[in-house]
Design an enzyme around this catalytic site. Structure first.
Site, PDB file in Angstrom:
ATOM      1  N   HIS A   1       1.629   2.167  -3.535  1.00 11.60           N
ATOM      2  CA  HIS A   1       0.594   2.987  -4.164  1.00 11.60           C
ATOM      3  C   HIS A   1       0.644   4.429  -3.656  1.00 11.60           C
ATOM      4  O   HIS A   1       0.537   5.382  -4.430  1.00 11.60           O
ATOM      5  CB  HIS A   1      -0.787   2.408  -3.860  1.00 11.60           C
ATOM      6  CG  HIS A   1      -1.096   1.147  -4.585  1.00 11.60           C
ATOM      7  ND1 HIS A   1      -0.995   1.018  -5.948  1.00 11.60           N
ATOM      8  CD2 HIS A   1      -1.527  -0.056  -4.123  1.00 11.60           C
ATOM      9  CE1 HIS A   1      -1.352  -0.209  -6.303  1.00 11.60           C
ATOM     10  NE2 HIS A   1      -1.666  -0.880  -5.216  1.00 11.60           N
TER      11      HIS A   1
ATOM     12  N   GLU B   1       0.819  -1.218   0.000  1.00 11.17           N
ATOM     13  CA  GLU B   1       0.000   0.000   0.000  1.00 11.17           C
ATOM     14  C   GLU B   1       0.850   1.264   0.000  1.00 11.17           C
ATOM     15  O   GLU B   1       0.469   2.271  -0.608  1.00 11.17           O
ATOM     16  CB  GLU B   1      -0.967  -0.008   1.187  1.00 11.17           C
ATOM     17  CG  GLU B   1      -1.999  -1.112   1.149  1.00 11.17           C
ATOM     18  CD  GLU B   1      -2.785  -1.175  -0.147  1.00 11.17           C
ATOM     19  OE1 GLU B   1      -2.926  -0.134  -0.829  1.00 11.17           O
ATOM     20  OE2 GLU B   1      -3.237  -2.274  -0.501  1.00 11.17           O
TER      21      GLU B   1
ATOM     22  N   HIS C   1       3.611   6.389  -4.944  1.00  9.74           N
ATOM     23  CA  HIS C   1       3.341   6.635  -6.367  1.00  9.74           C
ATOM     24  C   HIS C   1       2.402   7.838  -6.512  1.00  9.74           C
ATOM     25  O   HIS C   1       2.650   8.760  -7.310  1.00  9.74           O
ATOM     26  CB  HIS C   1       2.708   5.382  -6.978  1.00  9.74           C
ATOM     27  CG  HIS C   1       2.646   5.396  -8.480  1.00  9.74           C
ATOM     28  ND1 HIS C   1       2.102   4.356  -9.204  1.00  9.74           N
ATOM     29  CD2 HIS C   1       3.040   6.314  -9.398  1.00  9.74           C
ATOM     30  CE1 HIS C   1       2.184   4.630 -10.498  1.00  9.74           C
ATOM     31  NE2 HIS C   1       2.736   5.816 -10.643  1.00  9.74           N
TER      32      HIS C   1
END
Length: 670
Positions: free
Chosen positions: A460, A457, A463
């Site tokens: 993500h 997670e 990112h």
């Protein structure tokens, strides 16, 4: 959402495509959970779609079920263990004030309707005004949905969530004219607008994404008719969802302790993971006997969905449903073909892994229901949240000091909602909006799976952090094709760190098995899904009826091919097609296998090359949707139009399999 309508959402609608990034981890792990749904994306962008679908997934274990009533109320959770949503809105009153302000802006979203072709100024003003409204709406929705998720029993926050969703619907309706009207402007005129107004260059890539659809856009009346028919055409998928999630019930079987326990979607995986083989078999038989009773209905719903996909492709002047689906992210069809062809070439590796499973579990023969029971126990690897933070920082150190500083910022500034409480939604995800911090929902348990979930997670979230920091709002998102690359790269780096630093050989075996199972579930399994999906779309396009017998035979034969002669392919597995929600989201699942392969290639480059590879990777994280996904990955060092990344991933699997076989022999002899 198809064609023109889909482009409205994918390119310009922040709410789906880039305002909100939610990725439910349990849905991204190769769909090894019985409720495997993905999901997964944007059209169905990985974010929002995954989050909606994940509401139905991931049951709790039997032990967790017994403890559910002992969980603390939300008000009893320490503040330092919760996400700091006050950074979005300092209070609910502030949220309501902003809600009213944004609501007043909605009517003006359509004030440029019919005027976009008049001038470059009108086009620019329409796009920028829409962006400003949707950016603010994204923050409203993000706050509301996360407040709701932290305690789903809180009716006040459920109300905020509903209000934000309704406001979004109004905004989407008011901006629905944008893409059709842009497409009505001649290409030369659009380019002239961009030349004469410097500020419009910001939108040049987004406009290009829209205009490349010109050959597939119908007349205004035809598009309106398709839009009107969309609900009817989607009825097969809706029927499957209701039948699968609400109407189907499974029988009870005896668990390991001899207690009668009803099988559910949520606990089926727990039965399959049981060390008691009779429990595994009974659960497997019971579930597929149940689905067998509905096979005619399920074949009808799946056939209806495939016909819908083929219908849209035909009327939109695509060669096939696959070409239509992949065009949404400008993915060449050779990417799909390379994946299937390369994985088929390396199926002997899966056969070898099955043989190892047979040997370790000391079975006379391996059945499908033997695939899920752990090959290696956790060897006492209990990992607290504090220990996990340390593992994560050390495991991701190869990504450089800047990346590490972002991780620390997230840990110190309460991006993570750590522990379970009553009413908190299950699973894990990364969420946030343009202009907010990324946030992570966890339901922490002291085990290795949760360690990998946290790292996933954060992949993500970082990112999203890089993308939003370095891209303007129109490109502050990224497609599902690249989304899972960032999260899986983190997992790969963590796995290598643990293998190189754990001294206990049984713990290293556990990590190796975790990595091999991840590959099996995400690459081999998803590619088999992708192959099945393309086969049935092709057969339907050629006029062959998708009867339950045909679907079952095709799926059974694929299982025989993928698992090989060293495994008993139980006839019941032929019915698995009837319970997989993936197949109602056309040509989606292949992206898990490609994303996993790209991540393996990138993590390998990072560990071998160091800074040059890290710099390319960070640039990839910063790119957002400013370029096509294939091009972004190429610049990072991975060309998904060639079979090389898939080949490299299979090589990694082979090396880890070698290592596990050697270590098992060593542990056995010690």
């Amino acid at each position: 959402m198809k064609g023109t309508k889909g482009k409205v959402f994918r390119v310009f609608t922040a709410f789906l495509a880039f305002v909100l990034f939610i990725t439910a981890y349990d849905l991204t792990k190769g769909s090894e959970k019985p409720e495997d749904i993905h999901n997964t994306s944007l059209l169905r962008n990985s974010c929002f779609f995954n989050w909606l679908e994940s509401k139905k997934t991931r049951g709790i274990t039997m032990a967790e079920e017994k403890k559910a009533n002992q969980l603390p109320d939300r008000s009893e959770v320490k503040a330092e263990d919760t996400w700091r949503l006050e950074d979005i809105f300092p209070s609910d009153e502030a949220w309501n004030k902003e809600f009213q302000a944004v609501k007043e802006l909605i009517p003006n979203l359509s004030k440029y309707k019919g005027k976009l072709a008049d001038s470059a100024d009108h086009l620019y003003e329409a796009l920028t005004y829409q962006d400003k409204v949707m950016e603010r709406l994204g923050r409203l929705y993000t706050y509301a949905h996360m407040r709701s998720d932290q305690d789903t029993g809180n009716s006040f926050y459920q109300g905020l969530n509903d209000k934000a969703g309704n406001l979004y619907t109004q905004a989407a309706s008011a901006t629905a004219y944008l893409v059709p009207e842009i497409l009505s402007i001649e290409e030369d005129k659009l380019q002239q607008f961009i030349l004469e107004k410097e500020e419009l260059k910001l939108y040049s890539h987004a406009i290009e994404e829209i205009t490349k659809e010109r050959p597939h856009v119908l007349s205004e009346k035809e598009e309106a008719l398709l839009a009107e028919a969309s609900e009817v055409l989607g009825s097969s998928s809706n029927t499957f969802s209701v039948l699968n999630n609400a109407d189907i019930t499974f029988p009870s079987i005896k668990d390991e302790d001899g207690n009668e326990k009803q099988i559910t979607h949520g606990n089926f995986i727990n039965f399959l993971e049981s060390e008691n083989r009779e429990v595994r078999k009974n659960a497997f038989d019971a579930v597929y006997k149940t689905y067998g009773q509905y096979k005619n209905t399920m074949a009808t719903t799946l056939s209806g969905t495939v016909k819908k996909d083929n219908f849209y492709a035909r009327v939109k002047k695509y060669k096939s449903a696959r070409e239509a689906a992949l065009s949404n992210n400008s993915i060449p069809e050779e990417v799909y073909d390379n994946l299937v062809k390369t994985i088929n070439k390396h199926l002997p590796l899966l056969h070898r892994y099955i043989a190892l499973r047979k040997k370790v579990l000391e079975l006379d023969e391996v059945h499908i229901y033997d695939l899920y029971t752990p090959l290696v126990k956790d060897a006492g690897m209990k990992v607290t949240y504090e220990e996990a933070k340390d593992y994560m920082l050390k495991g991701l150190a190869p990504l450089g000091e800047e990346y590490a500083s972002i991780l620390k910022e997230g840990l110190e500034n309460r991006w993570v909602d750590v522990y379970e409480n009553k009413g908190k939604r299950n699973g894990a995800y990364s969420s946030g909006a343009y202009g907010t911090n990324p946030y992570i929902l966890m339901n922490w348990h002291n085990n290795v799976n949760n360690l990998f979930t946290l790292v996933h997670e954060f992949g993500h979230s970082v990112h999203s952090y890089y993308t939003r920091k370095h891209q303007p709002y129109p490109y502050g998102n990224y497609s599902i094709f690249v989304a899972e690359v960032a999260s899986t790269t983190n997992e790969a780096l963590l796995g290598e760190y643990l293998l190189n630093n754990l001294e206990d050989e049984k713990q290293r075996l556990y990590i190796l098995n975790h990595m091999l199972e991840g590959f099996r579930g995400t690459v081999f399994r998803q590619t088999m899904f992708a192959e099945f999906e393309h086969l049935i779309h092709t057969k339907a396009q050629e006029g062959e009826p998708l009867t339950p017998e045909l679907l079952t035979n095709v799926y059974y034969d694929l299982n025989k091919k993928y698992f090989g002669d060293g495994m008993v392919i139980d006839k019941e597995i032929g019915l698995e097609w009837s319970r997989i929600p993936h197949f109602y989201y056309n040509y989606y699942v292949y992206q898990y296998a490609t994303g996993y392969s790209a991540a393996q290639a990138l993590s390998s480059q990072i560990l071998k090359e160091g800074k040059p590879a890290v710099d390319r990777y960070i640039d990839f994280l910063k790119a957002g949707s400013s370029q096509y996904p294939i091009d972004v990955l190429k610049k990072a060092g991975v060309d998904m139009t060639s079979p090389e990344p898939i080949e490299a991933a299979c090589k990694m699997f082979e090396e880890k399999l070698d290592e596990m076989e050697e270590l098992l022999m060593k542990v056995k002899q010690s």
